[in-house]
Design a protein around this motif. Sequence first.
Motif, mmCIF file in Angstrom:
data_model
loop_
_atom_site.group_PDB
_atom_site.id
_atom_site.type_symbol
_atom_site.label_atom_id
_atom_site.label_comp_id
_atom_site.label_asym_id
_atom_site.label_seq_id
_atom_site.Cartn_x
_atom_site.Cartn_y
_atom_site.Cartn_z
ATOM 1 N N ARG A 232 -38.937 17.870 13.577
ATOM 2 C CA ARG A 232 -38.793 16.710 14.437
ATOM 3 C C ARG A 232 -39.143 15.464 13.633
ATOM 4 O O ARG A 232 -40.234 15.377 13.056
ATOM 5 C CB ARG A 232 -39.708 16.808 15.657
ATOM 6 C CG ARG A 232 -39.517 15.684 16.664
ATOM 7 C CD ARG A 232 -40.422 15.900 17.872
ATOM 8 N NE ARG A 232 -40.289 14.855 18.880
ATOM 9 C CZ ARG A 232 -39.355 14.865 19.829
ATOM 10 N NH1 ARG A 232 -38.507 15.880 19.928
ATOM 11 N NH2 ARG A 232 -39.286 13.877 20.713
ATOM 12 N N ARG B 178 -35.071 8.254 22.575
ATOM 13 C CA ARG B 178 -35.827 7.031 22.314
ATOM 14 C C ARG B 178 -36.805 6.769 23.448
ATOM 15 O O ARG B 178 -36.566 7.149 24.584
ATOM 16 C CB ARG B 178 -34.901 5.824 22.120
ATOM 17 C CG ARG B 178 -34.058 5.477 23.317
ATOM 18 C CD ARG B 178 -33.042 4.380 22.975
ATOM 19 N NE ARG B 178 -33.644 3.053 22.941
ATOM 20 C CZ ARG B 178 -32.979 1.948 22.618
ATOM 21 N NH1 ARG B 178 -31.711 2.043 22.249
ATOM 22 N NH2 ARG B 178 -33.577 0.789 22.628
ATOM 23 N N SER C 162 -39.604 11.281 13.572
ATOM 24 C CA SER C 162 -39.935 10.172 14.459
ATOM 25 C C SER C 162 -39.916 8.876 13.678
ATOM 26 O O SER C 162 -40.171 8.858 12.470
ATOM 27 C CB SER C 162 -41.326 10.373 15.081
ATOM 28 O OG SER C 162 -41.351 11.502 15.923
ATOM 29 N N CYS C 163 -39.625 7.802 14.387
ATOM 30 C CA CYS C 163 -39.580 6.487 13.759
ATOM 31 C C CYS C 163 -40.070 5.460 14.768
ATOM 32 O O CYS C 163 -39.598 5.435 15.906
ATOM 33 C CB CYS C 163 -38.159 6.161 13.312
ATOM 34 S SG CYS C 163 -37.948 4.525 12.591
ATOM 35 N N CYS D 132 -34.192 6.166 9.202
ATOM 36 C CA CYS D 132 -34.176 5.556 10.520
ATOM 37 C C CYS D 132 -33.473 4.200 10.434
ATOM 38 O O CYS D 132 -33.687 3.446 9.472
ATOM 39 C CB CYS D 132 -35.625 5.383 10.985
ATOM 40 S SG CYS D 132 -35.821 4.529 12.549
ATOM 41 N N SER E 211 -36.725 9.507 18.106
ATOM 42 C CA SER E 211 -37.013 10.825 17.546
ATOM 43 C C SER E 211 -35.729 11.607 17.367
ATOM 44 O O SER E 211 -34.735 11.360 18.051
ATOM 45 C CB SER E 211 -37.960 11.599 18.472
ATOM 46 O OG SER E 211 -39.210 10.943 18.588
ATOM 47 N N THR F 149 -39.784 3.678 19.880
ATOM 48 C CA THR F 149 -39.681 4.798 18.951
ATOM 49 C C THR F 149 -38.386 5.575 19.186
ATOM 50 O O THR F 149 -37.823 5.562 20.280
ATOM 51 C CB THR F 149 -40.863 5.765 19.102
ATOM 52 O OG1 THR F 149 -40.898 6.258 20.455
ATOM 53 C CG2 THR F 149 -42.185 5.073 18.798
ATOM 54 N N GLN G 169 -34.860 15.595 17.151
ATOM 55 C CA GLN G 169 -35.241 17.000 17.176
ATOM 56 C C GLN G 169 -34.128 17.794 16.510
ATOM 57 O O GLN G 169 -32.974 17.757 16.968
ATOM 58 C CB GLN G 169 -35.448 17.473 18.615
ATOM 59 C CG GLN G 169 -35.810 18.946 18.730
ATOM 60 C CD GLN G 169 -37.150 19.284 18.108
ATOM 61 O OE1 GLN G 169 -38.113 18.543 18.253
ATOM 62 N NE2 GLN G 169 -37.213 20.396 17.395
#
Length: 120
Positions: free
Chosen positions: A18, A70, A20-21, A94, A78, A76, A80
Motif C-alpha cells: 500500500r 483519497r 500513501s502520499c 505521487c 493511497s 492524502t 492499494q
Amino acid sequence: VQLQASGGGLVQAGGSLRLSCAASGSFFSIHSMAWYRHAPGKQRELVAVVSSGDSTNYADSVKGRFTISRDNAKNTVSLQMNTLKSGDTGVYYCNVIVNVMGGSFRREYWGQGTLVTVSS
C-alpha cells in the motif's frame, strides 16, 4: 506544495503493498491525485488517478488489482496494490494537481518517488 510518499518496498509476486502520499502547503483545493510509475526500460506511465469527484481511472494492466483512494480531509491519496506481478516493479510517483488563486489556475506537483520491487 510538498508531497510525501511512503509505502514502497520489496514483495514477492502475488503479495500486496500500500502506497500513501500526503499533500501539504498552500492551495485552494485539489483537482486530482494520481500515481505514476517508471519501470526499468520503459517510459513513465499513469497507473491510477482519482478526481475531485472521486471518479477513478486505471491503467489496463492494473485494473482489478489496484485501488486508488483519497481522503479529502487529510489531503492524502493511497494506492492499494494486490496480486503484484514482476511487471509492477518500478519507481512509483505521487502526482497532484491543485487549484490555486481561488480555482483560476492549476499547478502540478510530483512526489519524490518510492521504489516497488516485486520478486518472482
